[in-house]
Design a protein around this motif. Structure first.
Motif, PDB file in Angstrom:
ATOM      1  N   GLU B  43      25.540  18.292  58.871  1.00 33.93           N
ATOM      2  CA  GLU B  43      25.562  19.611  58.643  1.00 33.93           C
ATOM      3  C   GLU B  43      24.873  20.016  57.093  1.00 33.93           C
ATOM      4  O   GLU B  43      24.423  21.172  56.903  1.00 33.93           O
ATOM      5  N   TYR B  51      29.621  16.250  58.878  1.00 33.26           N
ATOM      6  CA  TYR B  51      30.409  17.137  59.592  1.00 33.26           C
ATOM      7  C   TYR B  51      31.497  17.327  59.219  1.00 33.26           C
ATOM      8  O   TYR B  51      32.077  16.767  58.197  1.00 33.26           O
ATOM      9  N   GLN B 130      36.118  11.623  57.223  1.00 31.60           N
ATOM     10  CA  GLN B 130      36.259  12.225  58.542  1.00 31.60           C
ATOM     11  C   GLN B 130      36.398  11.134  59.470  1.00 31.60           C
ATOM     12  O   GLN B 130      36.910  10.071  59.300  1.00 31.60           O
ATOM     13  N   ILE B 144      30.346  15.776  70.862  1.00 26.73           N
ATOM     14  CA  ILE B 144      31.712  16.082  71.128  1.00 26.73           C
ATOM     15  C   ILE B 144      31.439  17.070  72.435  1.00 26.73           C
ATOM     16  O   ILE B 144      32.381  17.470  73.061  1.00 26.73           O
ATOM     17  N   GLY B 173      34.578  29.024  64.904  1.00 22.48           N
ATOM     18  CA  GLY B 173      34.050  27.887  64.067  1.00 22.48           C
ATOM     19  C   GLY B 173      32.868  27.184  65.153  1.00 22.48           C
ATOM     20  O   GLY B 173      32.904  26.843  66.264  1.00 22.48           O
ATOM     21  N   MET B 177      31.255  19.786  64.920  1.00 17.43           N
ATOM     22  CA  MET B 177      31.990  19.828  66.436  1.00 17.43           C
ATOM     23  C   MET B 177      32.020  20.980  67.055  1.00 17.43           C
ATOM     24  O   MET B 177      31.890  20.937  68.193  1.00 17.43           O
ATOM     25  N   GLU B 196      32.315  32.713  64.086  1.00 12.02           N
ATOM     26  CA  GLU B 196      31.785  31.875  63.157  1.00 12.02           C
ATOM     27  C   GLU B 196      31.371  32.834  61.620  1.00 12.02           C
ATOM     28  O   GLU B 196      30.691  33.877  61.957  1.00 12.02           O
ATOM     29  N   SER B 201      25.249  28.712  60.466  1.00 10.45           N
ATOM     30  CA  SER B 201      25.667  27.957  61.512  1.00 10.45           C
ATOM     31  C   SER B 201      25.506  28.515  62.819  1.00 10.45           C
ATOM     32  O   SER B 201      25.006  27.795  63.951  1.00 10.45           O
ATOM     33  N   GLY B 241      31.477  36.538  62.034  1.00  7.72           N
ATOM     34  CA  GLY B 241      32.841  37.141  61.535  1.00  7.72           C
ATOM     35  C   GLY B 241      34.007  36.209  61.119  1.00  7.72           C
ATOM     36  O   GLY B 241      33.813  35.060  61.143  1.00  7.72           O
ATOM     37  N   ALA B 266      40.178  23.934  59.597  1.00 10.47           N
ATOM     38  CA  ALA B 266      41.392  24.326  59.096  1.00 10.47           C
ATOM     39  C   ALA B 266      42.083  23.047  58.446  1.00 10.47           C
ATOM     40  O   ALA B 266      42.927  23.127  57.740  1.00 10.47           O
ATOM     41  N   TYR B 322      42.745  22.910  69.032  1.00 10.39           N
ATOM     42  CA  TYR B 322      41.957  21.881  69.137  1.00 10.39           C
ATOM     43  C   TYR B 322      41.698  20.892  68.238  1.00 10.39           C
ATOM     44  O   TYR B 322      40.478  20.561  67.840  1.00 10.39           O
ATOM     45  N   ASN B 324      42.416  20.915  64.889  1.00  4.43           N
ATOM     46  CA  ASN B 324      42.104  20.931  63.535  1.00  4.43           C
ATOM     47  C   ASN B 324      43.347  21.112  62.713  1.00  4.43           C
ATOM     48  O   ASN B 324      43.358  21.511  61.509  1.00  4.43           O
ATOM     49  N   ARG B 454      47.629  15.633  66.941  1.00  8.00           N
ATOM     50  CA  ARG B 454      46.570  15.608  67.902  1.00  8.00           C
ATOM     51  C   ARG B 454      46.674  14.538  68.762  1.00  8.00           C
ATOM     52  O   ARG B 454      47.474  14.630  69.864  1.00  8.00           O
ATOM     53  N   GLY B 492      39.971  14.608  61.374  1.00  7.46           N
ATOM     54  CA  GLY B 492      40.030  15.863  61.798  1.00  7.46           C
ATOM     55  C   GLY B 492      41.217  16.599  61.389  1.00  7.46           C
ATOM     56  O   GLY B 492      41.293  17.965  61.371  1.00  7.46           O
ATOM     57  N   VAL B 493      42.323  15.964  61.229  1.00  3.76           N
ATOM     58  CA  VAL B 493      43.429  16.909  60.807  1.00  3.76           C
ATOM     59  C   VAL B 493      43.900  16.983  59.485  1.00  3.76           C
ATOM     60  O   VAL B 493      44.995  17.315  59.032  1.00  3.76           O
TER      61      VAL B 493
HETATM   62  N1  LIG Z   1      39.147  18.244  69.002  1.00  4.89           N
HETATM   63  C1  LIG Z   1      38.268  17.504  68.668  1.00  4.89           C
HETATM   64  O1  LIG Z   1      37.772  16.577  69.284  1.00  4.89           O
HETATM   65  C2  LIG Z   1      37.659  17.448  67.218  1.00  4.89           C
HETATM   66  C3  LIG Z   1      36.828  16.557  66.801  1.00  4.89           C
HETATM   67  C4  LIG Z   1      36.220  16.648  65.564  1.00  4.89           C
HETATM   68  C5  LIG Z   1      36.735  17.343  64.893  1.00  4.89           C
HETATM   69  N2  LIG Z   1      37.641  18.380  65.262  1.00  4.89           N
HETATM   70  C6  LIG Z   1      38.175  19.328  63.979  1.00  4.89           C
HETATM   71  O2  LIG Z   1      37.535  20.684  64.568  1.00  4.89           O
HETATM   72  C7  LIG Z   1      37.305  21.362  63.256  1.00  4.89           C
HETATM   73  C8  LIG Z   1      35.932  21.617  63.149  1.00  4.89           C
HETATM   74  O3  LIG Z   1      35.227  20.547  62.947  1.00  4.89           O
HETATM   75  P1  LIG Z   1      33.574  20.556  62.621  1.00  4.89           P
HETATM   76  O4  LIG Z   1      32.919  19.355  62.572  1.00  4.89           O
HETATM   77  O5  LIG Z   1      32.822  21.688  63.461  1.00  4.89           O
HETATM   78  O6  LIG Z   1      33.674  21.408  61.164  1.00  4.89           O
HETATM   79  P2  LIG Z   1      32.548  22.090  60.228  1.00  4.89           P
HETATM   80  O7  LIG Z   1      33.149  22.141  58.849  1.00  4.89           O
HETATM   81  O8  LIG Z   1      31.357  21.470  60.527  1.00  4.89           O
HETATM   82  O9  LIG Z   1      32.533  23.352  60.807  1.00  4.89           O
HETATM   83  C9  LIG Z   1      33.497  24.279  60.676  1.00  4.89           C
HETATM   84  C10 LIG Z   1      32.835  25.941  60.806  1.00  4.89           C
HETATM   85  O10 LIG Z   1      33.999  26.731  60.825  1.00  4.89           O
HETATM   86  C11 LIG Z   1      33.511  27.809  60.146  1.00  4.89           C
HETATM   87  N3  LIG Z   1      34.542  28.629  59.551  1.00  4.89           N
HETATM   88  C12 LIG Z   1      35.525  28.226  58.461  1.00  4.89           C
HETATM   89  N4  LIG Z   1      36.282  29.407  58.492  1.00  4.89           N
HETATM   90  C13 LIG Z   1      36.092  30.354  59.437  1.00  4.89           C
HETATM   91  C14 LIG Z   1      36.844  31.409  59.668  1.00  4.89           C
HETATM   92  N5  LIG Z   1      37.770  31.986  58.719  1.00  4.89           N
HETATM   93  N6  LIG Z   1      36.246  32.191  60.508  1.00  4.89           N
HETATM   94  C15 LIG Z   1      35.041  31.703  61.447  1.00  4.89           C
HETATM   95  N7  LIG Z   1      34.504  30.598  61.063  1.00  4.89           N
HETATM   96  C16 LIG Z   1      34.942  29.918  60.217  1.00  4.89           C
HETATM   97  C17 LIG Z   1      32.676  27.354  59.006  1.00  4.89           C
HETATM   98  O11 LIG Z   1      31.644  28.203  58.747  1.00  4.89           O
HETATM   99  C18 LIG Z   1      31.900  26.155  59.927  1.00  4.89           C
HETATM  100  O12 LIG Z   1      30.741  26.319  60.611  1.00  4.89           O
HETATM  101  C19 LIG Z   1      37.679  20.284  62.073  1.00  4.89           C
HETATM  102  O13 LIG Z   1      39.158  20.690  61.719  1.00  4.89           O
HETATM  103  C20 LIG Z   1      37.592  18.981  62.821  1.00  4.89           C
HETATM  104  O14 LIG Z   1      38.375  18.175  62.244  1.00  4.89           O
HETATM  105  C21 LIG Z   1      38.226  18.561  66.417  1.00  4.89           C
END
Ligand SMILES: NC(=O)c1ccc[n+]([C@@H]2O[C@H](COP(=O)([O-])OP(=O)(O)OC[C@H]3O[C@@H](n4cnc5c(N)ncnc54)[C@H](O)[C@@H]3O)[C@@H](O)[C@H]2O)c1
Ligand SMILES: NC(=O)c1ccc[n+]([C@@H]2O[C@H](COP(=O)([O-])OP(=O)(O)OC[C@H]3O[C@@H](n4cnc5c(N)ncnc54)[C@H](O)[C@@H]3O)[C@@H](O)[C@H]2O)c1
Lengths: 555, 555
Positions: B43, B51, B130, B144, B173, B177, B196, B201, B241, B266, B322, B324, B454, B492-493
């Motif tokens: 990223e 990421y 991470q 993912i 987001g 991921m 987003e 992004s 947004g 988050a 999901y 986060n 999670r 992730g959490v």
């Molecule tokens: N469920 C799963 O399998 C899984 C796996 C990995 C990560 N995650 C979790 O999912 C989340 C996202 O992971 P990631 O790697 O994509 O993270 P990332 O930091 O690469 O991306 C987060 C995105 O959210 C956007 N964002 C932030 N605040 C926002 C808002 N208020 N409104 C809209 N967009 C906003 C950011 O600009 C960014 O593009 C993390 O918390 C991660 O830990 C979940």
């Protein structure tokens, strides 16, 4: 339903040279598990408690039996997994992999509290592993004697010009670990007054010659101390009482010990510390029926005791926390200056840790004391110049009764441990020793623990809470071929306050063992030197250089 | 002084068959570390961020260089230790031991908070690993896609009779991921509106074909959704947004998505979530200068978003966290019913975990896409009956652009993984593939993680927080001979909320590798089956029996 943790069975490890498992690599953890529950070793073996509050060797008696069965059946290319004292899997690995891998009491940090642990424990989902209880390398009070002795000697050096004659040490707790204090004090040349609320614990220490006398009243105890110090005699007394009553009483009377510390099991407010005004019977009963009430009352009493310790400290008396987290408990109870006096590690032990020196230990699987005496002689031969160590070995032989399988502790570090291990393995091979030896150590060691209120208190770079180090230590010992490896949370300072790892390696006399010993007993202390070098300690950096360690980001 | 984490260098892994290290066992982690920082993969590679907020591959650029140098120099009986992204030691082990052992971001529980982590991070003493960032097996958003696809398909099965045609998913987001969501939705047959805040992004996802369209206003986006769903077309739009603005606005307007979720970062209130009313520029600046202020504002906004998610849930719309940790944040902000809607694991994924099925993945060290296509064909051949999987592989080939080294993800479990591994190794050996393959998985897998909000939310026996399991998983993978093994905290959490472990094994075509693959790719998913069997899930108990697992205390 009967309590799955209570039983009247007495456990004794097999001794002699006949195998009860398929090889010495599995016989070793089997005998050492049983040794942890030996009636002369464990504090409360019928409830599976080895030491340190509720530090257990197995989760339930059924789990104990299943571990024993699994070990008897285990092949030399298989690995048994133990999860909080329960055997959960046997997997195919290879001959250079550990035979047992153990994880005890680990909780995700946000939930790593006594409340959550106790909830799981009640459901049968947990076990408190302490340090060497759940990892099967507890060797009775001897395990702690030398550490305590080294600590008192160093305190004498720092505060009394190296001479403790005519001085006395005030402490609390004569349990599995704390029981070493009076003996260590006497070995270091000092008198000792140890306050203990459980008459059985005092009697146990009298029987094993760890304490010299017993007193029922403070006056009686003080009279003895006055007499002995005046005569320059090093002797010890166990005083029946509550430390939270006695410590403030001494402050009130203006009595000045020469060193003050404590080893009640304050790390565990439910099971480890008798509240003021309670009888032992009341305490025992309420631990089960009203654990929260017990914890509350115990914490309040700890605060009173720590307040008195702060008063001693303020009066210029060397006062030190002996690793039971009692300052933290008092702080949480609102005693803001609870951390005025230091922990024993930054005060006295860290310079040793910088060189990978810590509580190295071994036990004779034969059960024959002669095997240990022969290793004692070998150590003296190999470390022929180390007068302090020779002195320690002589005193240990003279004063320390073996408990269970004969064992020895000896604080040595990087560059020495593997030499001793290889020498012992050679002695097994050529028949000088009657059976294999196991070599291990406490989790309280230089590279194996993250514990900001104890082993890693006040690290030079502020990395006290970083627990990557014990995890790496466990992974490396696994990769190097230790016979069993463990990862624990909690231990001596209680839930939430530490993570640490243990390892034991079996010297079965084979050449495979030579290779494993050379790796494990080098790498293990080297991780301690690495951890302290990374934190910026010169002694560790020097030691790393002298020993040619390859530490890319550090050296 | 310049920031040790900023640099303008572009990192590309070597490709082809020529070694840049001493063997494929060290070439593999080297290429995969570099691949994690590949401009098409990471990223924010210039700041070492792979990421997930601030998930990094190395602590600083200097550490990166030292890791590279150490790997180039490493022998096949040595092991490199990496502590929070810093190379700290090289030790003698043996050929069946891992070549790299990694521990990232681990903190003693009482100190396992973002505040303490950030303090250490500022001092240069920490790195956020991470899950697959600091353990070098991130493969871009593809990693993912399948998990998200499986999740949406299962949601469709549970709520819409298996047909998502004409349905749409609201989420937030489009990061490393989260960027997989629109594509996975479309593959599952649904439309997707993803909010987003970062235009870059959205553009990145457009470029890599993960999202179909872009919208600047909510009306514009809703118009597209209305049009596509009416036409039964599965397409996706990225809306610029703030999710904390858009989600409540949709509730207010009475708009009803068919599924609601969120993947903003988050879990990390300082670096992962844009507060309402802030510009991106303001946010970026204040993360360094006023992190506490950022966190406070971000948490308040998360509460607003979760409140809207609860409203959707109350209105009968399938709503799911999901992974986060956004519910926890809202709860801590005082939203008492934040946990009204479930996490995605208990809702949709646990039945897979019970059979050791999870995000298995592999990458072609050659850099040649043909190598992956050949493995795709091999998977189809071996799993000739699995139509769902064939379908997945076809869609993946068609829709997923490789990022960096070509890679494939494929959710398979115990009994299958080792077969695929052995087959790939055979293909390397006989020259069908042009260079070795590495096989790994996410830390989010069945036996490798403890994460009560999670992966281990609402476990049947209440053992959500017990983290012995991921530790045992790491120890066993080390003992089984994985090529590298990692232990992380946070992920992730976020800080305090999870512990997890990773492993990667290199198929270099050798017979030694056969033996290691057979052990590691059996034992690793087997620990997941073991963990779920211990918790009492019938599916896991059945799976353990079918596969003949030896689980002494469980079966
Ligand atoms: N469920 C799963 O399998 C899984 C796996 C990995 C990560 N995650 C979790 O999912 C989340 C996202 O992971 P990631 O790697 O994509 O993270 P990332 O930091 O690469 O991306 C987060 C995105 O959210 C956007 N964002 C932030 N605040 C926002 C808002 N208020 N409104 C809209 N967009 C906003 C950011 O600009 C960014 O593009 C993390 O918390 C991660 O830990 C979940
Ligand atoms: N410094 C070290 O090297 C080290 C090593 C291991 C353990 N410890 C810690 O030291 C403490 C003691 O360990 P242990 O194995 O001896 O524990 P233990 O539970 O076996 O013994 C504790 C003793 O304290 C007594 N006690 C409890 N409350 C008392 C009170 N109010 N007044 C007087 N006596 C009281 C108990 O009766 C018991 O005999 C533990 O917290 C342990 O974690 C320190």
């Amino acid at each position: 339903m009967s309590d799955p943790r209570k039983n009247t069975r007495d456990i004794y490890p097999a001794t002699g040279t006949e195998l009860t498992a398929k090889s010495w690599l599995t016989e070793a953890p089997l005998r050492m598990l049983m040794n942890n529950l030996h009636p002369d070793v464990a504090e409360n073996p019928h409830e599976l408690v080895v030491y340190g509050g509720i530090g257990r060797a197995a989760r339930t008696w059924k789990d104990y039996d299943m571990i024993v069965a699994a070990l008897r059946d285990l092949e030399d290319d298989q690995t048994l997994m133990v999860q909080s004292g329960k055997p959960v899997g046997v997997f195919q690995t290879h001959k250079d992999a550990p035979r047992v891998l153990i994880a005890n009491s680990n909780l995700v940090p946000h939930w790593a509290t006594w409340d959550h642990f106790n909830e799981l424990d009640k459901k049968g989902l947990a076990m408190y592993g302490q340090m060497t209880a759940g990892s099967w390398i507890y060797i009775g009070s001897q395990g702690i004697v030398q550490g305590t002795y080294e600590t008192f000697v160093e305190a004498g050096r720092q505060h009394y010009g190296g001479d403790l004659k005519g001085k006395w040490i005030l402490t609390g707790g004569l349990g599995g670990m704390g029981g070493a204090q009076p003996l260590a004090a006497v070995m270091a040349g000092a008198c000792c007054l140890a306050v203990e609320c459980n008459p059985d614990s005092i009697d146990f220490r009298l029987r094993t010659r760890y304490v010299d006398e017993k007193a029922e009243t403070l006056d009686e105890a003080l009279e003895m101390i006055a007499r002995w110090t005046a005569a320059g005699e090093a002797k010890s007394v166990g005083l029946l009482g509550n430390a939270a009553d006695i410590f403030p009483e001494l402050v009130k009377r203006g009595v000045r010990p020469d060193i003050v510390t404590d080893q009640t099991s304050a790390h565990d407010p439910v099971n480890g510390y008798l509240p003021q005004g309670w009888t032992m019977a009341e305490w025992k009963a309420k631990r089960d029926t009203a654990p929260k009430e017990v914890a509350k009352a115990a914490r309040a009493s700890m605060k009173v005791q720590v307040k008195a310790m702060c008063d001693f400290h303020a009066a210029g008396i060397p006062t030190v926390d002996y690793g039971n987290n009692i300052r933290q408990m008092a702080l949480e109870e609102g005693l803001d200056n609870a951390f005025d006096f230091p922990g024993f590690v930054p005060a006295y032990i860290r310079p040793l840790f910088c060189r990978g020196i810590g509580p190295f230990r071994w036990a004779a699987l034969s059960g024959d004391p002669e095997d240990i005496y022969k290793t004692d002689a070998k150590v003296k031969e190999i470390l022929s110049e180390d007068a302090h160590l020779h002195n320690w070995l002589d005193m240990a032989r003279e004063r320390i009764s073996f408990q269970g399988l004969p064992a020895r502790i000896c604080w040595v570090g990087l560059g020495v441990r593997h030499k001793l291990g290889l020498a012992f393995n050679e002695m097994v091979r050529n028949g000088e020793l009657s059976a294999p030896i196991v070599i291990g150590r406490d989790h309280l060691d230089s590279g194996s623990v993250a514990s900001p209120n104890r082993e890693t208190e006040a690290m030079k770079d502020g990395s006290d809470a970083v627990s990557d180090w014990p995890l790496l230590n466990a992974l490396l010992n696994t990769a190097s071929g230790a016979t069993w490896v463990s990862l624990h949370h909690g231990g001596g300072v209680g839930m939430g306050f530490s993570q640490h790892s243990g390892m034991v390696i079996c010297c079965d006399g084979s050449e495979d063992a030579d290779r494993r010993i050379a790796r494990v007993l080098w790498n293990d202390p080297a991780t301690g030197v690495m951890r302290h070098a990374d934190a910026g300690y010169d002694a560790a950096l020097d030691c790393a250089r002298e020993n040619g360690l390859n530490l890319p980001g550090i050296l």
